[in-house]
Motif scaffolding. Structure first.
Motif, PDB file in Angstrom:
ATOM      1  N   UNK A   1       0.849  -1.206   0.000  1.00 22.20           N
ATOM      2  CA  UNK A   1       0.000   0.000   0.000  1.00 22.20           C
ATOM      3  C   UNK A   1       0.879   1.248   0.000  1.00 22.20           C
ATOM      4  N   UNK A   2       0.308   2.425  -0.315  1.00 22.07           N
ATOM      5  CA  UNK A   2       1.109   3.647  -0.321  1.00 22.07           C
ATOM      6  C   UNK A   2       1.879   3.858   0.996  1.00 22.07           C
ATOM      7  N   UNK A   3       3.097   4.373   0.858  1.00 22.70           N
ATOM      8  CA  UNK A   3       4.037   4.572   1.969  1.00 22.70           C
ATOM      9  C   UNK A   3       3.405   5.212   3.217  1.00 22.70           C
ATOM     10  N   UNK A   4       2.557   6.207   3.001  1.00 22.05           N
ATOM     11  CA  UNK A   4       2.014   6.971   4.129  1.00 22.05           C
ATOM     12  C   UNK A   4       1.173   6.093   5.080  1.00 22.05           C
ATOM     13  N   UNK A   5       0.636   4.982   4.569  1.00 27.71           N
ATOM     14  CA  UNK A   5      -0.147   4.084   5.433  1.00 27.71           C
ATOM     15  C   UNK A   5       0.493   2.687   5.543  1.00 27.71           C
ATOM     16  N   UNK A   6       1.769   2.607   5.173  1.00 30.76           N
ATOM     17  CA  UNK A   6       2.471   1.316   5.227  1.00 30.76           C
ATOM     18  C   UNK A   6       2.394   0.752   6.644  1.00 30.76           C
ATOM     19  N   UNK A   7       2.118  -0.536   6.735  1.00 28.50           N
ATOM     20  CA  UNK A   7       2.066  -1.190   8.046  1.00 28.50           C
ATOM     21  C   UNK A   7       0.684  -1.189   8.665  1.00 28.50           C
ATOM     22  N   UNK A   8      -0.094  -0.127   8.381  1.00 26.52           N
ATOM     23  CA  UNK A   8      -1.437  -0.040   8.983  1.00 26.52           C
ATOM     24  C   UNK A   8      -2.553  -0.151   7.942  1.00 26.52           C
ATOM     25  N   UNK A   9      -2.158  -0.110   6.675  1.00 28.22           N
ATOM     26  CA  UNK A   9      -3.152  -0.188   5.604  1.00 28.22           C
ATOM     27  C   UNK A   9      -3.139  -1.546   4.923  1.00 28.22           C
ATOM     28  N   UNK A  10      -4.309  -2.008   4.502  1.00 32.23           N
ATOM     29  CA  UNK A  10      -4.427  -3.257   3.746  1.00 32.23           C
ATOM     30  C   UNK A  10      -5.378  -3.019   2.577  1.00 32.23           C
ATOM     31  N   UNK A  11      -4.993  -3.502   1.392  1.00 32.79           N
ATOM     32  CA  UNK A  11      -5.928  -3.493   0.272  1.00 32.79           C
ATOM     33  C   UNK A  11      -6.855  -4.681   0.462  1.00 32.79           C
ATOM     34  N   UNK A  12      -8.161  -4.415   0.492  1.00 37.04           N
ATOM     35  CA  UNK A  12      -9.125  -5.491   0.763  1.00 37.04           C
ATOM     36  C   UNK A  12     -10.201  -5.570  -0.319  1.00 37.04           C
ATOM     37  N   UNK A  13     -10.791  -6.740  -0.396  1.00 42.36           N
ATOM     38  CA  UNK A  13     -11.920  -6.973  -1.278  1.00 42.36           C
ATOM     39  C   UNK A  13     -13.115  -6.164  -0.780  1.00 42.36           C
ATOM     40  N   UNK A  14     -13.830  -5.528  -1.691  1.00 41.65           N
ATOM     41  CA  UNK A  14     -15.025  -4.783  -1.296  1.00 41.65           C
ATOM     42  C   UNK A  14     -16.178  -5.769  -1.108  1.00 41.65           C
ATOM     43  N   UNK A  15     -16.731  -5.803   0.061  1.00 40.18           N
ATOM     44  CA  UNK A  15     -17.778  -6.787   0.366  1.00 40.18           C
ATOM     45  C   UNK A  15     -19.065  -6.107   0.800  1.00 40.18           C
ATOM     46  N   UNK A  16     -20.123  -6.866   0.710  1.00 34.96           N
ATOM     47  CA  UNK A  16     -21.407  -6.401   1.217  1.00 34.96           C
ATOM     48  C   UNK A  16     -21.451  -6.856   2.685  1.00 34.96           C
ATOM     49  N   UNK A  17     -21.269  -5.920   3.617  1.00 32.35           N
ATOM     50  CA  UNK A  17     -21.133  -6.307   5.019  1.00 32.35           C
ATOM     51  C   UNK A  17     -22.473  -6.733   5.627  1.00 32.35           C
TER      52      UNK A  17
END
Ligand code: ATP
Ligand code: MG
Length: 289
Positions: free
Chosen positions: A79-95
């Protein structure tokens, strides 16, 4: 509440109590765990340093451990550097609009309901249980998903079935109990009791149930040091119970039932809470932060 990060190429679309969601050009979501901490339905000040990164790592570890139980929403940690470590790219789901909670031990709101009626989320429990008692078997205790600032209300399994249909309700219950059973066993082997946990389940377009949000963290669960477990009173814990204890102590001067915002957490409570999250992460995963 700390503002969401400015993430190049991503559009901020939603902020929950703790996580911020962004749209990505790929169509996936970027989920960023902040250092914000909430208790008693209030966002607290100041944030807990490194909390977002610690809990993100812990969730990733759990998603991996439980990958044979159910698929999870993780696509990439690149993920972009500014959120590295705390950001995850995730599948968009119907919660799923139900809080899926499993309890193996009695405390908190479950204990409160038990003392009032002997019943928790429509399940009648045996007499003689006390704060911290292990239940005869883990139970599914769903609740409503309140909007920001609202209270989640416990509902029975039958009410869930009324909301989402019999078939999905049964799947939610079974998956929640399986995640709890697996998580509890893994944590127990590391000396941690998972007293209860809340999981968030999303649905893919093809109907598959997917584990989303965070998994088996001290924010979504109660973690107790197993060697200090002693029913009959509040257990020492790795979760934000620590912050809760301070908030409800005379020291904080805060009246929980009043409409006022809680007072600012003192530095030593912030530092001890950070240390607690770290200890939970390291004890569980065996990794050094
Ligand atoms: P809390 O977790 O404290 O009960 P919350 O869920 O509103 O409150 P956050 O966890 O901070 O607060 O917010 C994250 C939001 O992102 C939640 O609304 C959650 O349901 C949503 N979410 C998580 N994963 C996904 C996903 N894969 N697809 C769509 N929405 C997601
Ligand atoms: Mg959440």
């Amino acid at each position: 509440m700390s503002a969401p990060y400015d993430v190049p190429g991503a559009t901020h679309v939603y902020s929950g109590k703790v996580r911020d969601l962004y749209d990505l050009p790929s169509g996936n979501l970027l989920m960023v765990a902040s250092d914000r901490i909430s208790a008693y339905d209030h966002a607290l000040d100041p944030p807990i340093p490194d909390k977002g990164e610690i809990l993100t790592r812990m969730s990733l570890w759990w998603f991996d451990q439980l990958s044979d139980v159910a698929p999870n929403h993780v696509v990439s940690t690149d993920v972009p550097e500014v959120v590295a470590g705390r950001g995850i790219e995730v599948e968009r789901l119907d919660m799923v609009q139900v809080e899926c909670i499993a309890r193996g031990y009695l405390t908190g709101s479950g204990l409160f309901d038990y003392r009032e009626s002997g019943v928790v989320s429509g399940i009648t429990l045996p007499d003689g249980l006390t704060d911290g008692s292990r239940l005869p078997e883990p139970i599914f205790t769903p609740s409503t998903k309140a909007a920001y600032g609202g209270h989640d209300e416990p509902i029975s399994y039958e009410q869930v079935a009324g909301m989402v249909g019999e078939e999905l309700a049964a799947s939610l219950r079974d998956l929640t109990l399986e995640v709890y059973a697996r998580g509890e066993a893994i944590a127990r082997a590391k000396g941690i009791i998972v007293a209860d946990t809340k999981i968030e389940i999303g649905v893919r377009a093809d109907g598959t149930l997917v584990l989303a949000d965070e998994l088996l963290t001290p924010d979504s669960s109660r973690f107790w040091p197993a060697d200090q477990w002693e029913p009959g009173h509040a257990q020492p814990s790795y979760d934000k119970q620590f912050v809760r204890n301070w908030l409800t102590s005379p020291e904080s001067g805060w009246d929980r039932v009043s409409d006022t915002a809680p007072p600012r957490l003192p530095d030593d409570i912030v530092e001890k809470t950070r240390a607690r999250y770290l200890e939970a992460y390291e004890t569980l995963t065996g990794e050094t932060f």
